[in-house]
Design a protein around this motif. Structure first.
Motif, PDB file in Angstrom:
ATOM      1  N   ALA A   1     -49.189  30.572  -5.281  1.00  0.00           N
ATOM      2  CA  ALA A   1     -50.252  30.231  -4.325  1.00  0.00           C
ATOM      3  C   ALA A   1     -51.614  30.690  -4.838  1.00  0.00           C
ATOM      4  CB  ALA A   1     -49.952  30.850  -2.965  1.00  0.00           C
TER       5      ALA A   1
ATOM      6  N   SER B   1     -49.825  27.354   0.643  1.00  0.00           N
ATOM      7  CA  SER B   1     -51.080  28.103   0.625  1.00  0.00           C
ATOM      8  C   SER B   1     -50.811  29.520   1.126  1.00  0.00           C
ATOM      9  CB  SER B   1     -52.115  27.430   1.524  1.00  0.00           C
ATOM     10  OG  SER B   1     -51.708  27.508   2.880  1.00  0.00           O
TER      11      SER B   1
ATOM     12  N   THR C   1     -43.727  33.167  -5.136  1.00  0.00           N
ATOM     13  CA  THR C   1     -44.432  32.198  -4.302  1.00  0.00           C
ATOM     14  C   THR C   1     -45.881  32.617  -4.094  1.00  0.00           C
ATOM     15  OG1 THR C   1     -42.360  31.680  -3.180  1.00  0.00           O
ATOM     16  CG2 THR C   1     -44.384  30.982  -2.096  1.00  0.00           C
TER      17      THR C   1
ATOM     18  N   ASP D   1     -52.665  28.334  -7.588  1.00  0.00           N
ATOM     19  CA  ASP D   1     -53.058  27.056  -7.002  1.00  0.00           C
ATOM     20  C   ASP D   1     -54.466  27.132  -6.420  1.00  0.00           C
ATOM     21  OD1 ASP D   1     -52.226  24.314  -6.338  1.00  0.00           O
ATOM     22  OD2 ASP D   1     -52.398  24.984  -4.267  1.00  0.00           O
TER      23      ASP D   1
END
Length: 376
Positions: free
Chosen positions: A168, A131, A164, A171
């Motif tokens: 995130a 996250s 990354t 997501d």
């Protein structure tokens, strides 16, 4: 003649490729990768004349005693390449490929040459998408996942966590909204599952021949969000800007150092006669620019510092006029929309005791601003 010249000149050989896939050297690579994961390293580095090494918290450490030579590295890594990666290596001496080891994990391979010999850098790809809070990014970054349309650029040096951050953000959308998302990557790094959104993950070299072809196709597939793993060429940039102009949310990364450099990288990639046109289009399409770096923390490990410009009227005018040196001022002007400077991010890290003042000042684009913030 070196071993790679043999590969390149011989051309495709199914029997040879099958022998490579069954080579005992592949188990050696798997052993190194298992060690990388066990020791929580980020990268496996195979360099001629040095032992196999891993990067852990930014520091490179040997995991073997004996130095490797080029043919050993090639024998270990070539069998792990996808067919597309093997073609790349034969034709260009450089290959990017994904690789999976059952029970160990997924990896991104870069096989290349240095001083005429094979060398490789292999990155471990986490199974779980972290996250934004786990990444320790400022809370305002979350707002990028709520943008309805436009182009979002994420800049930073290699290894700064751009991919990354991108994963995130996607997501977050997947957990919150029912959207159609298409990612285009070379190779696919983070694997998304369908949750509230439908996510298609296109791998260049496996599902499409190149980024422009994949991006053209994606625009015709009714996406809400398009993720371009990296902007590598003017044609990809042109299509991405056009897609953002026509109502899609397009997110991508660039190897850059700050907000102004990230914007200029797009226009400077085109011929002189095209630059003014692309600046006009970019000014309309651009929604936000995020840049980030990773710094060593006082307790070990690394933590990001970031800069975010939420693009408003003033920033669009500066992009049109190519007066990008004024974009830093726009960060202050649009702070109410979520913008923040690198110096503000660094100041927070220093105040909370995460990083040393000296390291922060060394990384600041405007050290005087940072000194002023730390005095308050």
């Amino acid at each position: 003649m070196d071993s790679h010249s043999d590969i390149r000149q011989a051309g495709p050989d199914p029997r040879r490729d099958r022998d490579l896939q069954n080579s005992p050297a592949r188990s050696r690579l798997n052993h190194w990768l298992a060690t990388l994961v066990e020791r929580a390293g980020s990268d496996l580095l195979l360099i001629p004349g040095a032992p196999a090494s891993i990067r852990f918290e930014g520091v490179v450490r040997a995991i073997d005693d004996e130095a490797l030579d080029g043919p050993e590295i090639e024998a270990a890594v070539v069998p792990a390449l996808t067919p597309h990666g093997l073609r790349q290596y034969r034709e260009t001496l450089i290959a990017d490929s994904s690789y999976r080891v059952d029970g160990v994990g997924r990896f991104r391979i870069n096989l290349h040459r240095e001083r005429g010999l094979a060398a490789a850098a292999i990155r471990a790809l986490p199974a779980k998408i972290p996250s934004l809070s786990e990444l320790n990014l400022p809370p305002a970054v979350e707002g990028l996942s709520r943008l309805p349309r436009g182009l979002v650029l994420i800049g930073g040096p290699a290894g700064s966590g751009k991919s990354t951050t991108l994963a995130a953000l996607i997501d977050l959308v997947n957990q919150r909204e029912a959207r159609h998302i298409i990612t285009i990557e070379d190779p696919v790094e983070y694997e998304h599952v369908h949750f509230r959104s439908l996510i298609e993950q296109v791998e260049v070299g496996v599902d499409a021949p190149d980024f422009p072809t994949a991006l053209r196709a994606a625009v015709r597939q009714a996406p809400d969000i398009i993720v371009v793993g990296e902007m590598r060429d003017p044609e990809t940039m042109r299509i991405a800007v056009a897609a953002a102009e026509t109502g899609h949310l397009v997110l991508s990364t660039l190897h850059t150092t700050d907000v102004a450099n990230t914007v200029s990288r797009i226009s400077d990639s085109f011929s002189l006669e095209r630059q003014n046109t692309i600046r006009q289009e970019l000014a309309m399409a651009l929604a936000a620019v995020l840049t980030q770096i990773l710094l060593p923390t006082r307790s070990g490990g690394r933590m990001p510092a970031a800069e975010l410009l939420m693009v408003g009227y003033g920033a669009r005018q500066h992009v049109r006029r190519n007066s990008l040196q004024h974009l830093h001022q726009e960060i202050t002007i649009t702070r109410g929309k979520g913008s923040f400077s690198l110096e503000e991010s660094l100041g927070q890290l220093v105040r909370h005791g995460h990083i040393d003042r000296e390291d922060a000042l060394a990384c600041a684009n405007h050290p005087d601003d940072l000194n002023g913030l730390l005095k308050n």
